[in-house]
Enzyme design. Structure first.
Site, PDB file in Angstrom:
ATOM      1  N   TYR A  24       0.803  -1.223   0.000  1.00 24.69           N
ATOM      2  CA  TYR A  24       0.000   0.000   0.000  1.00 24.69           C
ATOM      3  C   TYR A  24       0.843   1.284   0.000  1.00 24.69           C
ATOM      4  O   TYR A  24       0.297   2.373  -0.130  1.00 24.69           O
ATOM      5  CB  TYR A  24      -0.957  -0.001   1.200  1.00 24.69           C
ATOM      6  CG  TYR A  24      -1.975  -1.119   1.145  1.00 24.69           C
ATOM      7  CD1 TYR A  24      -3.050  -1.052   0.270  1.00 24.69           C
ATOM      8  CD2 TYR A  24      -1.850  -2.259   1.936  1.00 24.69           C
ATOM      9  CE1 TYR A  24      -3.991  -2.081   0.197  1.00 24.69           C
ATOM     10  CE2 TYR A  24      -2.774  -3.293   1.872  1.00 24.69           C
ATOM     11  CZ  TYR A  24      -3.839  -3.198   0.995  1.00 24.69           C
ATOM     12  OH  TYR A  24      -4.757  -4.216   0.914  1.00 24.69           O
ATOM     13  N   ASP A  89     -26.201  -0.835  -2.543  1.00 26.00           N
ATOM     14  CA  ASP A  89     -27.565  -0.297  -2.622  1.00 26.00           C
ATOM     15  C   ASP A  89     -27.586   1.209  -2.365  1.00 26.00           C
ATOM     16  O   ASP A  89     -28.317   1.949  -3.034  1.00 26.00           O
ATOM     17  CB  ASP A  89     -28.478  -1.005  -1.607  1.00 26.00           C
ATOM     18  CG  ASP A  89     -28.900  -2.396  -2.074  1.00 26.00           C
ATOM     19  OD1 ASP A  89     -28.768  -2.685  -3.280  1.00 26.00           O
ATOM     20  OD2 ASP A  89     -29.355  -3.185  -1.230  1.00 26.00           O
ATOM     21  N   HIS A 102      -8.939   1.434  -5.915  1.00 23.14           N
ATOM     22  CA  HIS A 102      -8.148   0.518  -5.096  1.00 23.14           C
ATOM     23  C   HIS A 102      -6.689   0.910  -5.279  1.00 23.14           C
ATOM     24  O   HIS A 102      -6.245   1.120  -6.426  1.00 23.14           O
ATOM     25  CB  HIS A 102      -8.343  -0.937  -5.530  1.00 23.14           C
ATOM     26  CG  HIS A 102      -9.778  -1.351  -5.479  1.00 23.14           C
ATOM     27  ND1 HIS A 102     -10.416  -1.659  -4.309  1.00 23.14           N
ATOM     28  CD2 HIS A 102     -10.711  -1.443  -6.452  1.00 23.14           C
ATOM     29  CE1 HIS A 102     -11.683  -1.940  -4.568  1.00 23.14           C
ATOM     30  NE2 HIS A 102     -11.893  -1.812  -5.861  1.00 23.14           N
TER      31      HIS A 102
HETATM   32  C1  DHK Z   1      -7.642  -2.086   0.209  1.00 22.27           C
HETATM   33  C2  DHK Z   1      -8.018  -3.061   1.078  1.00 22.27           C
HETATM   34  O1  DHK Z   1      -8.110  -2.814   2.376  1.00 22.27           O
HETATM   35  C3  DHK Z   1      -8.281  -4.452   0.644  1.00 22.27           C
HETATM   36  O2  DHK Z   1      -9.278  -5.061   1.409  1.00 22.27           O
HETATM   37  C4  DHK Z   1      -8.625  -4.532  -0.836  1.00 22.27           C
HETATM   38  C5  DHK Z   1      -7.708  -2.277  -1.257  1.00 22.27           C
HETATM   39  C6  DHK Z   1      -7.635  -3.723  -1.662  1.00 22.27           C
HETATM   40  C7  DHK Z   1      -6.764  -1.354  -2.007  1.00 22.27           C
HETATM   41  O3  DHK Z   1      -5.980  -1.809  -2.831  1.00 22.27           O
HETATM   42  O4  DHK Z   1      -6.853  -0.145  -1.782  1.00 22.27           O
HETATM   43  O5  DHK Z   1      -8.654  -5.883  -1.243  1.00 22.27           O
END
Ligand code: DHK
Length: 149
Positions: A24, A89, A102
């Protein structure tokens, strides 16, 4: 009055920067907020930026975006991507562009991350661009609004 885009973040994104940084990255959620505000400013937009670990609270904020006449919504549903019909929804109620973000490319990851309920309501999906994906999403919302106006 400037037009408002809601940027909503799902569970565990409050730990951005320290959470699995190899996936991340090192940017924190506060950095992402700054990025979003700067991107929105370039397009004459303002941002309501929020994060929650609770599904119902995210639903409430989507309803709030509707009530406050937001012009667009960016959402990283995180772990709720693959489970939440309640969030889907709520998003179906909105008549404004929605972009799903994402940070990672979910399609390159575990099989259980591949299916998104949220994509059914999204005009576009950005995955794998890191946190820059949020800025791209705001630019996308801006061009969708311009195209409509
Ligand atoms: C972030 C998350 O917390 C995961 O549950 C997803 C996503 C991916 C991201 O890539 O920002 O699967």
């Amino acid at each position: 009055m400037p037009k408002t885009v809601y940027v909503l973040n799902g569970p565990n994104l409050n730990f951005l920067g320290t959470r699995e940084p190899q996936l991340y990255g090192r940017a924190t959620l506060a950095d992402v907020e700054k990025l979003c505000r700067a991107a929105a400013k370039q397009h004459g937009l303002t941002v309501v930026f929020r994060q929650s670990n609770h599904e119902g609270e995210i639903v409430d904020w989507i309803q709030e975006a509707h009530a406050k006449k937001a012009v667009g919504l960016v959402i990283n549903p995180a772990g709720y991507t693959t489970t939440s019909i309640a969030i889907l929804d709520a998003l179906f109620m909105l008549e404004v562009p929605i972009i799903e973000v994402h940070i990672t490319n979910i399609h390159k990851r575990e099989e259980y991350r591949h299916h998104s309920y949220i994509s059914k309501a999204a005009r576009a999906v950005i995955a794998g661009c890191g946190v820059q994906g949020y800025a791209l999403a705001i630019a996308g919302i801006a061009s969708m609004i311009e195209a409509k106006d």
